[in-house]
Design a protein around this motif. Sequence first.
Motif, short mmCIF file in Angstrom:
data_model
loop_
_atom_site.label_atom_id
_atom_site.label_comp_id
_atom_site.label_asym_id
_atom_site.label_seq_id
_atom_site.Cartn_x
_atom_site.Cartn_y
_atom_site.Cartn_z
N PHE A 68 39.61 52.18 39.81
CA PHE A 68 40.74 51.27 39.64
C PHE A 68 41.42 50.99 40.97
CE2 PHE A 68 40.41 52.83 35.29
CZ PHE A 68 40.72 51.70 34.54
N GLY A 69 41.91 49.76 41.11
CA GLY A 69 42.74 49.42 42.25
C GLY A 69 44.19 49.74 41.96
N MET A 70 45.02 49.59 43.00
CA MET A 70 46.45 49.87 42.86
C MET A 70 47.22 48.69 42.30
SD MET A 70 48.94 51.96 43.38
CE MET A 70 50.70 51.72 43.15
N TRP A 71 46.91 47.48 42.80
CA TRP A 71 47.67 46.29 42.39
C TRP A 71 46.99 45.66 41.20
CZ3 TRP A 71 47.65 40.94 45.19
CH2 TRP A 71 48.66 40.13 44.66
N TRP A 72 47.46 46.00 40.00
CA TRP A 72 46.81 45.55 38.77
C TRP A 72 46.94 44.05 38.57
CZ3 TRP A 72 49.29 49.90 35.28
CH2 TRP A 72 48.69 51.12 35.62
N THR A 73 48.04 43.46 38.99
CA THR A 73 48.23 42.02 38.80
C THR A 73 47.09 41.22 39.42
OG1 THR A 73 50.60 42.44 38.94
CG2 THR A 73 49.90 40.14 39.00
N ALA A 74 46.51 41.76 40.49
CA ALA A 74 45.39 41.07 41.14
C ALA A 74 44.22 40.90 40.20
CB ALA A 74 44.96 41.84 42.39
N GLY A 75 44.12 41.77 39.19
CA GLY A 75 43.03 41.65 38.22
C GLY A 75 43.13 40.38 37.41
N LEU A 76 44.31 39.79 37.33
CA LEU A 76 44.48 38.51 36.64
C LEU A 76 44.41 37.33 37.61
CD1 LEU A 76 47.50 39.36 34.27
CD2 LEU A 76 45.05 39.52 33.77
N LEU A 77 44.72 37.58 38.89
CA LEU A 77 44.84 36.50 39.86
C LEU A 77 43.55 36.18 40.61
CD1 LEU A 77 48.25 37.46 41.53
CD2 LEU A 77 47.86 35.63 39.88
N THR A 78 42.66 37.14 40.75
CA THR A 78 41.54 36.98 41.67
C THR A 78 40.66 35.77 41.40
OG1 THR A 78 40.41 38.65 40.31
CG2 THR A 78 41.32 39.39 42.40
N SER A 79 40.47 35.42 40.13
CA SER A 79 39.57 34.30 39.83
C SER A 79 40.17 32.94 40.22
CB SER A 79 39.23 34.29 38.33
OG SER A 79 40.41 34.14 37.55
N ASN A 80 41.50 32.88 40.34
CA ASN A 80 42.16 31.61 40.64
C ASN A 80 42.77 31.55 42.04
OD1 ASN A 80 41.69 30.68 37.99
ND2 ASN A 80 43.50 31.76 37.25
N TRP A 81 42.81 32.68 42.73
CA TRP A 81 43.56 32.76 43.99
C TRP A 81 42.86 31.98 45.10
CZ3 TRP A 81 48.37 34.52 44.35
CH2 TRP A 81 48.92 34.71 45.61
N THR A 82 43.64 31.21 45.85
CA THR A 82 43.05 30.40 46.92
C THR A 82 43.64 30.69 48.30
OG1 THR A 82 44.68 28.63 46.55
CG2 THR A 82 42.59 28.50 45.34
N GLY A 83 44.77 31.37 48.36
CA GLY A 83 45.40 31.61 49.66
C GLY A 83 45.17 33.02 50.14
N PRO A 84 45.77 33.40 51.28
CA PRO A 84 45.68 34.77 51.78
C PRO A 84 46.50 35.70 50.88
CG PRO A 84 47.19 33.51 53.12
CD PRO A 84 46.53 32.53 52.19
N TRP A 85 46.08 36.94 50.77
CA TRP A 85 46.84 37.89 49.97
C TRP A 85 48.16 38.18 50.67
CZ3 TRP A 85 45.36 38.10 45.28
CH2 TRP A 85 44.02 37.95 44.94
N PRO A 86 49.20 38.48 49.89
CA PRO A 86 50.54 38.60 50.48
C PRO A 86 50.71 39.83 51.37
CG PRO A 86 50.58 39.23 48.17
CD PRO A 86 49.21 38.66 48.43
N THR A 87 51.53 39.66 52.38
CA THR A 87 51.98 40.78 53.20
C THR A 87 53.34 41.21 52.66
OG1 THR A 87 53.09 39.31 54.75
CG2 THR A 87 50.78 39.88 55.21
N LYS A 88 53.88 42.28 53.22
CA LYS A 88 55.19 42.76 52.77
C LYS A 88 56.26 41.69 52.92
CE LYS A 88 58.56 46.45 53.49
NZ LYS A 88 58.96 47.59 54.34
N ALA A 89 56.15 40.89 53.97
CA ALA A 89 57.16 39.86 54.23
C ALA A 89 57.04 38.67 53.28
CB ALA A 89 57.05 39.38 55.68
N HIS A 90 55.90 38.56 52.60
CA HIS A 90 55.67 37.40 51.74
C HIS A 90 55.16 37.80 50.36
CE1 HIS A 90 55.28 35.92 55.95
NE2 HIS A 90 56.00 34.92 55.47
N ASP A 91 55.71 38.90 49.82
CA ASP A 91 55.24 39.36 48.50
C ASP A 91 56.20 38.98 47.37
OD1 ASP A 91 57.36 41.07 48.95
OD2 ASP A 91 56.16 42.91 49.03
N GLY A 92 57.27 38.25 47.70
CA GLY A 92 58.19 37.78 46.68
C GLY A 92 59.12 38.84 46.12
N VAL A 93 59.14 40.03 46.73
CA VAL A 93 60.00 41.11 46.25
C VAL A 93 61.31 41.09 47.03
CG1 VAL A 93 60.26 43.60 45.94
CG2 VAL A 93 58.01 42.53 45.64
#
Length: 598
Positions: free
Chosen positions: A472-497
């Motif tokens: 298992f990976g740590m970031w579970w949400t990625a399991g829903l996003l990977t098939s549709n994702w087109t940009g770079p994966w977020p860094t801490k500065a751009h993770d929306g938190v």
Amino acid sequence: MPRRKDGNTQLFQECPIFSASPRHCDPLAPKSFLPTKVQAVVTKGNGASSRPDRDVFDDLLDAMDVMQSEFFAPWLGTWPTAIDWTAAVMGTHISGATRSLSEGLMFLDPADGRIVDWKSSANVIDNYFSQLVGFYFGQDAFAIRNQAYDDILWVVLGWLETIRFVDTHDELYYEFTDEKPMVTSTMPYYGNLWTPAFSHRARVFWDLALAGWDETLCSGGMIWNPRLLPYKNAITNELFIAASISMYQYFPGDNNTSPFSGTRDAKYLKAAVEGYRWLINANMTNEQGLYTDGYHISGYADSGNNNTKCDERNDMVFTYNQGVLLTGLRGLWDATGALSFLSDGHKLIQNVINATGYDLALDTPFDDLADFDTGALPPWYGLGRLGVMEDTCDASGTCSQDGQTFKGIFFHHLAAFCEPFFEPAPGSGVDIDHRAFAATKKSHDEACSSYGGWLAHNVEAAMGTLDSDGKFGMWWTAGLLTSNWTGPWPTKAHDGVPRNENSTDYRNYGVPHDEIWRRPHGSDGAKGDHPVILPPSLQPESVQKPLAGTEKQSLPDELRKRYITESDPNTRGRGRTVETQGGGLALLRAYWKIAQSP
């Protein structure tokens, strides 16, 4: 829970459903532990299935097999890549999962072709139990004694969970009745031979942890780490509550120093009640009803400051701070019959689900996945997004070894809270209001059942992070996003938190070197505190330092670009570890027990 005008909680002022002494009141049975708009979900049949999905049981077995075959070293008796406290948690996950396997194998239909014969079933259970026995010797018990109080309390919960497995397995397969003969002769399960050792360690470590309870500051509560400036945090106090009530329920006595004293020692119940009374009056929750991390005492490092109040709150929110208390609340209900404990637990669970961006009433996430297929992250709701639980370090791949352990802890304790409960046994001396008990059980079961859709959604996401080895990976949400994702994966500065100055993520990025957390350099130990000597859990090689995921952000631009555009976001930072595997295992177990188990 009822409140007095002064704001303090009245523990046990309500009329309990069962009592060891005569009652002079009528207990009020709850109509529902769910908000009105969510009750319709239960009537739709959401959550628990009348016909369990055996594939979920298979997934649980697979997750457990990968965790032990890939990460556990039998010759060392531990998970070598874990550290002391995370290893204690991994042992708890394996004990809980082994108990669930024992229960599941009893009820699975051989016609499904999943179980070959009783020898195969016994071999599976004994394989994992023998590894737990190995861990008893592989655990560095002497080192943990000198660590923070939360580290010590994880050990207590771990061995009490192992004792629960032994008791359950013995009762299911080795207790003689006319209808269910013993497997062989009249010999009890051999695991009982180890119960005195497990009990002794649990008792010793609870006694060690008790030294952390402090009445001189903040009117009570547990101190986290005696080697740092006083910090009274949620996790240490929740662990003290959960460990104390679990000692009251499951500790069989300790014959290492005296004959077995028997169970139900009132001092453990008293400690749990006092711990919870302090916690709920400490103003530890935020506007979402989530537990923040803890309190410092302002100006404590100043020798001329006489403040003793917890008045400097760290508003950081971690997933595990919402979980451990659930075991404590369930245990307090079991011990007292006071409905407020169940009510508080269900309210906390519902606050957590809401903070992941999931609507229990509609049984669906707030947001539609189809709206996020161009590299834009779904909005953050406090503990996740798109209905999937996250810690704040997940999306950026910067979780420490601590952070990688947190979500699994939540789901382990959610499973504990939602276990079916039964009336006290006849002859126990407990007076029961059967009508109120039946109504409470129905309401509790329905509320837990309503969490099934959310659990299934998180399982779907987590299963989407499995690599080719089943890790298992740590970031579970990625399991829903990977098939549709087109940009770079977020860094801490751009993770929306969103982050603010009152939130210190010391669990993932290290304990700050400032006068809030540590005594100034050269201090002579004002106010009688210990000198600042880092315990093993804070040493440079531990999880508390900024980890590889953070360091990678300072790599040359070409390598950094490759890092953030990696096709698998869960290879970033620490990648897949025994802690992330433990998280997936705990999630699957919670889903099986709450929504699928017979």
